[in-house]
Write an enzyme that holds these catalytic residues in place. Structure first.
Site, PDB file in Angstrom:
ATOM      1  CG  ASP A 178      -6.069  -2.610  -3.776  1.00  0.00           C
ATOM      2  OD1 ASP A 178      -6.937  -2.080  -2.668  1.00  0.00           O
ATOM      3  OD2 ASP A 178      -5.175  -3.205  -3.810  1.00  0.00           O
ATOM      4  CB  SER A 186      -0.817   0.173   1.203  1.00  0.00           C
ATOM      5  OG  SER A 186      -2.056   0.603   0.896  1.00  0.00           O
ATOM      6  CG  HIS A 222      -5.722  -3.051   0.135  1.00  0.00           C
ATOM      7  ND1 HIS A 222      -5.014  -2.585  -1.429  1.00  0.00           N
ATOM      8  CD2 HIS A 222      -5.293  -2.792   1.366  1.00  0.00           C
ATOM      9  CE1 HIS A 222      -4.540  -1.261   0.135  1.00  0.00           C
ATOM     10  NE2 HIS A 222      -4.103  -1.767   1.226  1.00  0.00           N
TER      11      HIS A 222
END
Length: 517
Positions: free
Chosen positions: A458, A238, A485
């Protein structure tokens, strides 16, 4: 929120809902508490930073560093050892104030070849907790046999000192219950007050000015050397992909290998990211509702009505209240991974029956509020990093234009809400420190080929952001076809086989490929 944080969230849920028996991982070859290692300096050392790059690390029991529910659930792992890394507050003044970065290491189970440094994203999430959460599954892989796993709390976050702190626990509780309908002047006054509190409680504008990604990557290079690594082997999830990208640009020659999973596109501005996230969460919500059988909330229209009804009348939950914003937060938290969808269904079914206990618990765990009413600094740190990482908007005409653009693009999204957003200056417009980065094409000539992983469904870092990052870095792209995710080291064999082979032997597929979820 990578699967390691989902695991921590599930652990925290179980801690609240079920009695847990103590469970500790025991591994051979763990350094004794208080063991001092002096492996640096290694590789390139910038002038003036020799003392930092050559510092020894003292690895100790992690349990004295427990400070919240998540660290309590993970730091008891006997395999884990923790240390503190000294770095300059301001790299332009290395002889000035020094600060500390918290480290947690899970040692390789076999013949050690090096260290894999990880960051779980956020910004504001603890890399120490994430490393400890991954420990059991990681140690069973061939990667865990050969590479220590090292998680660090970026400056200002978690165990690292000084910590970023903006609101008191009582102020954070009160903010969650504030009504949505406010004037522009009221919102801007609150944002200005928030920024002032951040400066006062975090140690001043000088501290806040040096809390961004620009400085985190410099800390990571100090860590690389102190670990005795001539080149960095890195896994970023991320926002951790932004750290990886910035490191690749600042220290191109120091990169051995990088896996960047759940990408942030370096060319996207905050407006594009906000629109992409809103659409990503709606996509994940549609997938959740499509598989939901016998759910009390059948579609997004019913969900939006449920949230709208709570905007003027928060729901009592014991001595507390559940607000509409809490419901949105709790839903978003559970949409990160389908492992949490059964919990989300239970929370929504209960909410329809005027029981907000589970939904409030989901929101609390995501925001970082523990059972004692104490908050981690995750949300404060997220704002502080964003305000120095991204270009800010201070022109009112531009604020109005951007607000209208976002409102139009996210109309109907459960995250955007039912009321149009106010064209008010945000917190960053009042931030007492300048921003130190902006969206741009990274200059990474000479970078070894790295691996970018992007998931089609995602919600937090939409698929196209990964496509953009792979293009910007001339990286190999691995597409994972699923709704969640991040995915690497989370039990998906097709993805893990590719990533582990690359990190171990620098072997990548000849072309981009797709793994089916």
């Amino acid at each position: 929120m990578p699967r390691s944080r989902v695991a921590a969230l599930l652990t925290a849920l179980l801690t609240v809902l079920l009695p847990l028996s103590g469970c500790t991982v025991v591994m051979e070859g763990v350094p004794a508490a208080g063991a001092v290692e002096h492996r640096g300096p290694a590789g390139a050392v910038p002038a003036g930073l020799e003392t930092f790059y050559s510092q020894p690390l003292t690895w100790q029991d992690c349990r004295p560093l427990i400070h919240d529910d998540q660290s309590k659930a993970t730091f008891g792992n006997r395999a884990a050892r923790c240390a503190r890394l000294n770095v300059p507050l301001d790299y332009a003044d290395p002889g000035g104030r020094a600060i500390t970065i918290g480290l947690l290491r899970i040692p390789a189970t076999g013949e050690r070849k090096g260290s894999l440094v990880i960051n779980p994203g956020g910004p504001g999430v603890s890399g120490m907790v994430s490393a400890a959460s991954l420990a059991k599954d990681y140690s069973r892989t061939q990667l865990g046999v050969s590479y220590d796993l090292v998680g660090f709390d970026p400056r200002g976050i978690g165990v690292s000192e000084p910590e970023i702190r903006c609101l008191t626990d009582a102020e954070a509780d009160a903010e969650r219950l504030e009504p949505a309908e406010e004037t522009v002047a009221e919102v801007e006054a609150e944002n200005k007050d928030f920024a002032a509190k951040c400066a006062e409680r975090s140690g001043g504008a000088e501290v806040l000015a040096n809390m961004g990604t620009r400085d985190v990557v410099r800390d990571m290079d100090v860590l690389r050397s102190a670990l005795g690594e001539e080149k960095l082997t890195y896994l970023g999830y991320s926002y951790g992909t932004r750290i990886g990208t910035a490191y690749a640009e600042a220290f191109t020659g120091n990169v051995r290998a990088m896996v960047l999973d759940g990408a942030v596109d370096p060319l996207e501005d905050p407006v594009q990211q906000a629109i992409g996230q809103a659409k990503g969460f709606d996509q994940a919500l549609d997938a959740f509702l499509a598989q939901c059988r016998g759910c009390a909330v059948a579609d997004e229209a019913e969900l939006n009505k449920l949230i709208e009804d709570m905007e003027d009348k928060p729901l009592a939950v014991g001595s507390r209240k559940l607000s509409a914003s809490d419901v949105v937060t709790g839903i978003a938290a559970a949409l990160y991974d389908d492992q949490l969808w059964s919990v989300l269904q239970q929370a929504l079914d209960s909410l329809v029956d005027d029981d907000g206990t589970m939904m409030l618990l989901l929101a609390d765990l995501y925001i970082g509020r523990d059972q004692n009413g104490e908050y981690s600094n995750t949300q404060d740190a997220l704002i502080a990093v964003r305000c120095v990482d991204e270009p800010r908007i201070t022109d009112r005409a531009e604020v109005e234009r951007v607000t209208a653009e976002v409102a139009e693009a996210t109309k109907g999204s459960f995250i955007a809400g039912t009321e149009p957003p106010l064209a008010a200056l945000d917190v960053c417009a009042f931030w007492p420190a300048p921003n130190t980065a902006e969206p741009r094409q990274p200059q990474v000539d000479g970078l070894p080929q790295v691996l970018v992983i992007s998931t089609t469904g995602d919600p937090a870092t939409p698929y196209q952001a990964g496509v953009g990052l792979a293009k910007a870095l001339s990286a190999r792209l691995l597409t994972y076809d699923a709704v969640q995710h991040t995915v690497f080291l989370q039990g998906e064999k097709c993805v893990d086989d590719v990533g582990i082979a690359y990190l171990l032997d620098l072997e990548l597929p000849a072309e981009d490929l797709t793994c089916e979820g």
